[in-house]
Design a protein around this motif. Structure first.
Motif, PDB file in Angstrom:
ATOM      1  N   UNK A   1       0.848  -1.196   0.000  1.00 20.56           N
ATOM      2  CA  UNK A   1       0.000   0.000   0.000  1.00 20.56           C
ATOM      3  C   UNK A   1       0.883   1.245   0.000  1.00 20.56           C
ATOM      4  N   UNK A   2       0.256   2.385  -0.171  1.00 21.59           N
ATOM      5  CA  UNK A   2       0.975   3.665  -0.148  1.00 21.59           C
ATOM      6  C   UNK A   2       1.711   3.889   1.170  1.00 21.59           C
ATOM      7  N   UNK A   3       1.274   3.251   2.230  1.00 17.04           N
ATOM      8  CA  UNK A   3       1.872   3.450   3.548  1.00 17.04           C
ATOM      9  C   UNK A   3       3.134   2.620   3.786  1.00 17.04           C
ATOM     10  N   UNK A   4       3.477   1.744   2.887  1.00 20.57           N
ATOM     11  CA  UNK A   4       4.681   0.916   3.015  1.00 20.57           C
ATOM     12  C   UNK A   4       5.878   1.695   2.473  1.00 20.57           C
ATOM     13  N   UNK A   5       6.142   2.842   3.078  1.00 17.45           N
ATOM     14  CA  UNK A   5       7.140   3.790   2.576  1.00 17.45           C
ATOM     15  C   UNK A   5       8.543   3.210   2.476  1.00 17.45           C
TER      16      UNK A   5
ATOM     17  N   UNK B   1       2.115  12.358 -10.871  1.00 15.15           N
ATOM     18  CA  UNK B   1       3.297  12.928 -10.217  1.00 15.15           C
ATOM     19  C   UNK B   1       2.963  14.055  -9.242  1.00 15.15           C
ATOM     20  N   UNK B   2       1.810  14.698  -9.372  1.00 19.08           N
ATOM     21  CA  UNK B   2       1.470  15.781  -8.454  1.00 19.08           C
ATOM     22  C   UNK B   2       1.091  15.273  -7.065  1.00 19.08           C
ATOM     23  N   UNK B   3       0.853  13.975  -6.967  1.00 20.23           N
ATOM     24  CA  UNK B   3       0.598  13.340  -5.672  1.00 20.23           C
ATOM     25  C   UNK B   3       1.773  12.383  -5.416  1.00 20.23           C
TER      26      UNK B   3
ATOM     27  N   UNK C   1       2.184   8.483  -6.540  1.00 16.99           N
ATOM     28  CA  UNK C   1       3.081   8.317  -7.689  1.00 16.99           C
ATOM     29  C   UNK C   1       4.171   7.287  -7.368  1.00 16.99           C
ATOM     30  N   UNK C   2       4.797   7.422  -6.208  1.00 15.75           N
ATOM     31  CA  UNK C   2       5.817   6.458  -5.798  1.00 15.75           C
ATOM     32  C   UNK C   2       5.217   5.066  -5.637  1.00 15.75           C
ATOM     33  N   UNK C   3       4.036   4.996  -5.040  1.00 15.02           N
ATOM     34  CA  UNK C   3       3.366   3.712  -4.860  1.00 15.02           C
ATOM     35  C   UNK C   3       3.100   3.031  -6.201  1.00 15.02           C
ATOM     36  N   UNK C   4       2.564   3.776  -7.170  1.00 10.19           N
ATOM     37  CA  UNK C   4       2.262   3.188  -8.479  1.00 10.19           C
ATOM     38  C   UNK C   4       3.507   2.621  -9.144  1.00 10.19           C
TER      39      UNK C   4
END
Length: 186
Positions: free
Chosen positions: A29-33, A62-64, A68-71
């Motif tokens: 998920x997006x939270x798995x930084x 890219x504005x988010x 963007x990193x998650x995708x």
């Protein structure tokens, strides 16, 4: 970084991961930084064509930055590590063990062999890369010097500089890495 096994959930198509030694698999998920940042660091450092292609593919997001990193990380996990196996896809040193992922869209994917099975690339000079390839092929410093018309001292300097640039402390670490990443098989 811990050893990680990635796989694609066959029901949902989502990227899943499991830390080696843990019995629980989770959806990325997006939270798995930490995991996302490590995947992107590896891509940017060692597979710049892959990293650039991912940037183009997901530019609209890219504005988010977090999404963007998650995708981009999810695409790496799904395209490079799709099978659920017992060996880690990424080890403690950040070395990747890419897998041949079964993908029904391979024939039409404009990033086939760019995002999946990316080409290893580094900041090594052409000569440093030549020396390391010959070291990988088990040639001695004397043999490499003769082969490339260099002094043994120059060969050793190229080896030392290449190891430093790649972040390795020994030739054995480099050779192990080169085997796992298929560095000289393309």
């Amino acid at each position: 970084m811990k050893r990680i096994e990635f796989f694609t959930d066959p029901r949902t198509g989502e990227a899943m991961f499991q830390l080696i030694g843990d019995t629980t698999a989770r959806q990325l998920t997006e939270n798995d930084r930490e995991i996302i940042e490590e995947l992107l660091r590896i891509s940017e450092t060692f597979y710049p064509e892959q990293f650039a292609a991912l940037g183009r593919e997901y530019a609209a997001s890219a504005r988010n930055p977090k999404y963007y990193d998650f995708l981009r990380a999810r695409r790496i996990a799904n395209c490079c590590f799709g099978a659920n196996e017992s060996h880690p896809d990424i080890d403690e040193q950040g070395n990747c063990q890419f897998e041949d992922v079964s993908c029904p869209r391979k024939a039409e994917c404009k990033y086939f062999r760019v995002i999946c099975h990316p080409t290893f690339s580094t900041s090594l000079s052409d000569r440093e890369l030549q020396v390391m390839q010959l070291i990988f092929r088990n040639e001695s410093a004397d043999q490499i010097a003769d082969h490339l018309y260099l002094s043994v001292h120059t060969v050793r300097n190229h080896r030392k500089n290449a190891l430093r640039k790649l972040g390795f402390h020994s030739t054995e670490e480099f050779i192990d890495f080169a085997h796992r990443t298929h560095m000289f098989e393309r």
